[in-house]
Each structure stands twice: as C-alpha cells, then as structure tokens.
Design a protein around this motif. Structure first.
Motif, PDB file in Angstrom:
ATOM      1  N   THR A 195       0.833  -1.207   0.000  1.00  0.00           N
ATOM      2  CA  THR A 195       0.000   0.000   0.000  1.00  0.00           C
ATOM      3  C   THR A 195       0.866   1.255   0.000  1.00  0.00           C
ATOM      4  O   THR A 195       0.594   2.222  -0.726  1.00  0.00           O
ATOM      5  CB  THR A 195      -0.924   0.007   1.226  1.00  0.00           C
ATOM      6  N   GLY A 242     -11.857   4.245  -8.344  1.00  0.00           N
ATOM      7  CA  GLY A 242     -11.045   3.985  -7.164  1.00  0.00           C
ATOM      8  C   GLY A 242      -9.569   4.190  -7.447  1.00  0.00           C
ATOM      9  O   GLY A 242      -9.097   3.937  -8.552  1.00  0.00           O
ATOM     10  N   TYR A 247      -5.686   2.066  -3.286  1.00  0.00           N
ATOM     11  CA  TYR A 247      -6.732   1.511  -2.436  1.00  0.00           C
ATOM     12  C   TYR A 247      -6.946   0.020  -2.688  1.00  0.00           C
ATOM     13  O   TYR A 247      -7.534  -0.671  -1.854  1.00  0.00           O
ATOM     14  CB  TYR A 247      -8.056   2.255  -2.650  1.00  0.00           C
ATOM     15  N   TRP A 248      -6.494  -0.462  -3.865  1.00  0.00           N
ATOM     16  CA  TRP A 248      -6.659  -1.895  -4.133  1.00  0.00           C
ATOM     17  C   TRP A 248      -5.858  -2.723  -3.139  1.00  0.00           C
ATOM     18  O   TRP A 248      -6.271  -3.806  -2.742  1.00  0.00           O
ATOM     19  CB  TRP A 248      -6.239  -2.227  -5.559  1.00  0.00           C
ATOM     20  N   VAL A 276      -5.410  -1.799  -0.077  1.00  0.00           N
ATOM     21  CA  VAL A 276      -6.199  -1.737   1.154  1.00  0.00           C
ATOM     22  C   VAL A 276      -7.294  -2.798   1.117  1.00  0.00           C
ATOM     23  O   VAL A 276      -7.565  -3.484   2.120  1.00  0.00           O
ATOM     24  CB  VAL A 276      -6.804  -0.333   1.339  1.00  0.00           C
ATOM     25  N   TRP A 324     -16.571   2.895  -2.362  1.00  0.00           N
ATOM     26  CA  TRP A 324     -16.418   2.481  -0.968  1.00  0.00           C
ATOM     27  C   TRP A 324     -17.065   1.133  -0.682  1.00  0.00           C
ATOM     28  O   TRP A 324     -16.640   0.411   0.217  1.00  0.00           O
ATOM     29  CB  TRP A 324     -16.988   3.545  -0.022  1.00  0.00           C
ATOM     30  N   PHE A 337     -15.107  -2.201  -0.136  1.00  0.00           N
ATOM     31  CA  PHE A 337     -14.468  -2.497   1.143  1.00  0.00           C
ATOM     32  C   PHE A 337     -15.299  -3.532   1.912  1.00  0.00           C
ATOM     33  O   PHE A 337     -14.749  -4.431   2.556  1.00  0.00           O
ATOM     34  CB  PHE A 337     -14.307  -1.215   1.965  1.00  0.00           C
TER      35      PHE A 337
END
Length: 431
Positions: free
Chosen positions: A165, A261, A265-266, A268, A318, A321
C-alpha cells in the motif's frame, strides 16, 4: 491428536512448514495482486488483462502430470518444489527490469510471458508439495493445523499488503520495481527454508521396465475411471473454477476504471480480505474437523457465489471495502476445506499424479474463464460479466453438493455455523 504425541523431528518439520508458508505467502501477496495494475499502467487492454490470467493458468499447468509421475520415482520429493520455487521467485526480479528494456508496444506482452513462465516453474513442484503435506500432517488434525498455518500465512500476507500500500504510492515504475524485488527476496528465502524441512516421505516407486510416459498417462486416466469421488469432484470444480475466473481478473479493472477507485486503495482492499481470513481460520478449521470438508465448502461457497453479484450492484468506490470483508470470510473457509478434501479423495499410493491431473484440468478452466471474460467484457461490459460469473459459480456449487460425497462429514445445521452453536462441544486440542 495433541501436539505432544508427535516426535521432536515431526514437530520441527511442522513448524518450519508454517514458517516457510509465511515467507512464501508474503512474497506472493507483496506482488501478485498488483500484476494487473502493473499491466494497466503499461497500457494493457481488458483482453490483455484476461490473457495475463489465462496464459499462466493454462501453460503453467501443462507439466503437472509429467511432474507428478517424475516425483513419484524420486527419493527426495523436495527437489522439484525447491528448484521450481527458486526459479519462479527469481522471475520477480526479471519482471522489475525486463519490460523496460524493450519498446513500449511490447512491454505488456513481456509481462504476460514472464508471468506465465513464473507460474510454469512454480507449478512443477505442486504435485510433490501436496504429497509431502499429506505425509507430514495426519488427517485427524489437518483442519486445525492448516487453519493455524493459514493464520500465520494470512498475517504475513497482511503485513506484505501494508507494505505494498505504501510502495504503490511511489512514482511509477519505481514502485513496482521495489515491490517485485522485495517479492523475489522473500520468495527465495521461502524456497531455502523449504529445502531444509525434514519431511517424512513415502518411498519412491521403482521404475518398471518397458513402460513409457504415454503408457503411464493412459494407465493413470484408466485408473481415474474407477475413482468416482475424484471424477465428480473434478467435474464440479471445472464449472466452479470457470465461473470464478470468468470475472475475478476484472474486479480491479472495474474498481479503477468504472468506479474511479485509486490504485493504491486496491492494496487496502487486499488487506481487508486478508485480515478477515486471519480472523476466520480457526472458526472454519474447527468446523471442518467436526462436520467435514464438504459442509464447510458448501457454507462458505454460498458467500463466494454472492461476491460477483455484489460487484454487479455496486456504484461507488467504498462498497468494495465491504465486499472484500465478505470475500475473506467466504474464501477463507472454502480454500481451507477444498485443499483438505483434495488430500482426502486422492489415493495415498498415487497422490502426486492425481494432484497433477487435477491441476492440469483446472488450469484449462482457469484459462478459458479469463480469456472468455476479457473478450466478453469488451463486447458486453463488465457488469453483465459479473452476473454470468455468479450463475456459473452457483451451478458448480450445486453440482458439488449433488455429486461429491465426504465420508467424514456429519450433519450440520445453520445453528452450527454460529460460534455459540458449538460451545457445548468438546473443543479439540490446539496445535
């Protein structure tokens, strides 16, 4: 079976087997989930993203049966997994450098080639590795042992994901070059540790005079005809793996290009997936030991079927997630039980060849899926592809329910899926 009943030699081998898994999974999760992002940054199209998954799955499994037959005659079955592991993990270093030594229009092709070579080298040792695992871990504790081993592996993977990350936020291509270089170091360390494990190994099969490779393969497929449980498992797994791989390569494409996105963030999302798997391993492991592998695969498989439908329904960056939390819960149970069930339904006498045959056939399904998905995505769009994936997953799970028997399973109800549903049961001794 309590841990003190094992000899010190066996306990050491089991512990090293877990440590090796931690390094191996850390290497894989530091780099492999981001190959598609790397290819996208180099200008890959959806069909090329499909090829990046399809070619390694197809070509990477072609040598599984020959490797299984070869390892059956080896005195030390560690040789192929060790050599293949060193070769595959060194390929990460090549991925960090070689694509930038060729003209831009060839870079994606070079990535696909090296990714395919990496899987080909790694998979040569898979049949022997699987047989070594079966020889090392008694059937009665496999659910608990692999649950604990998977916890260590998933924690290692989670730490690697945290590092990824941060690294993904660096400038391109330095970020991926550091990631791939780190994966090479961790992976080569795993291969060294594996080479030092003193596995209890079944004796090698003597070479029979007058037999050829072709005749051995024919004899193997003839023998498979008598193994009903194995045949049924293969049939349902072909549909299942096709459905899974039809869409799985394109979730990242949808997340970045359709939902907007950020690429960082991938990592995450991968971290959420791994953290969830850490939390559920002992839960699924105990259920597997009490109720059998099939029940766990069915319960967790329902969650896997739902995943592409959730991707179909999301419209923002979002909600994935939450999807990845469900992903970790479902796949954490399914992968654990599927591995244990494969060990149970393959004969002890010829396990390496059976595993090789199984992986070869699965490689076909796992190659056709992303190839078909890549071209379908360019024609019909990703959301219809996600719906289709869910339908094939459901069909594969239904075939598994109807066709595959697990002699060790007990009847499991919905209340048994709740932790308190097992509170009155005697908990098995921890490893």
């Amino acid at each position: 079976m309590a841990a003190f009943m094992f000899s010190p030699k066996t306990r050491k081998a089991m512990k090293l087997n877990t440590v090796e898994g931690g390094f191996a999974v850390a290497a894989e999760n530091l780099a492999a989930p981001y190959l598609s992002l790397f290819a996208l940054a180099l200008g890959a199209t959806p069909s090329q993203i499909g090829m990046l998954t399809a070619f390694p799955n197809l070509i990477g499994n072609l040598l599984q049966i020959p490797a299984g037959l070869w390892s059956e005659r080896m005195k030390d079955k560690r040789i192929l997994p060790t050599v293949g592991g060193y070769t595959a993990r060194a390929t990460w270093a090549l991925l960090a450098v070689v694509p930038f030594l060729v003209p831009a229009q060839y870079r994606v092709g070079v990535v696909i080639f090296l990714a395919t070579f990496r899987i080909l080298a790694a998979n040569i040792g898979v049949p022997a590795w699987t047989a070594l695992q079966a020889d090392l871990i008694p059937k009665s504790i496999r659910g608990r042992y692999y649950a604990n081993r998977n916890m260590v592996c998933n924690i290692s993977a989670l730490l690697a994901t945290f590092v990824a990350t941060f690294l993904l936020g660096l400038r391109f291509p330095l970020n991926f070059q550091i990631i791939f270089g780190g994966a090479a170091v961790l992976g080569l360390t795993a291969s060294y540790i594996f080479s030092t494990i003193d596995f209890a190994q079944s004796p090698p099969k003597p070479k029979q005079a007058g037999t050829t490779f072709r005749s051995k393969v024919k004899d193997f497929w003839r023998e498979v005809g008598t193994q009903r449980a194995f045949r049924n498992y293969v049939a349902s797994s072909l549909i299942w793996n096709f459905g899974v791989n039809l869409a799985s390569s394109f979730f990242v494409v949808y997340f970045v290009e359709d939902l907007g996105g950020a690429a960082g963030y991938w990592a995450v999302l991968s971290g959420i997936n791994l953290a969830t798997q850490v939390l559920v391993q002992r839960y699924w492991g105990r259920l597997a030991d009490v109720f059998g592998q099939k029940n766990v695969m069915l319960a967790s498989g329902i969650g896997v079927v739902v995943l592409p439908l959730l991707w179909w329904g999301t419209r923002n960056a979002w909600f994935p997630f939450l999807i990845y939390a469900i992903n970790g819960l479902a796949w954490g149970g399914y992968n654990l039980a599927a591995f244990n069930l494969l060990l149970e339904i393959t004969p002890d006498d010829n396990r390496t060849v059976y595993v090789g045959g199984y992986n070869t056939l699965m490689g076909v399904a796992m190659a056709v899926g992303p190839l078909a998905g890549g071209f379908a995505a360019e024609i019909f769009g990703l959301r219809l592809l996600f719906l289709t994936s869910g339908l094939f997953r459901a069909l594969g799970l239904y075939m598994f329910y109807r066709l595959v028997e697990d002699a060790t399973q007990k009847r499991m109800g919905l209340k048994d899926l709740l932790p308190q549903g097992r509170s009155a049961r005697q908990r098995p001794t921890e490893l």
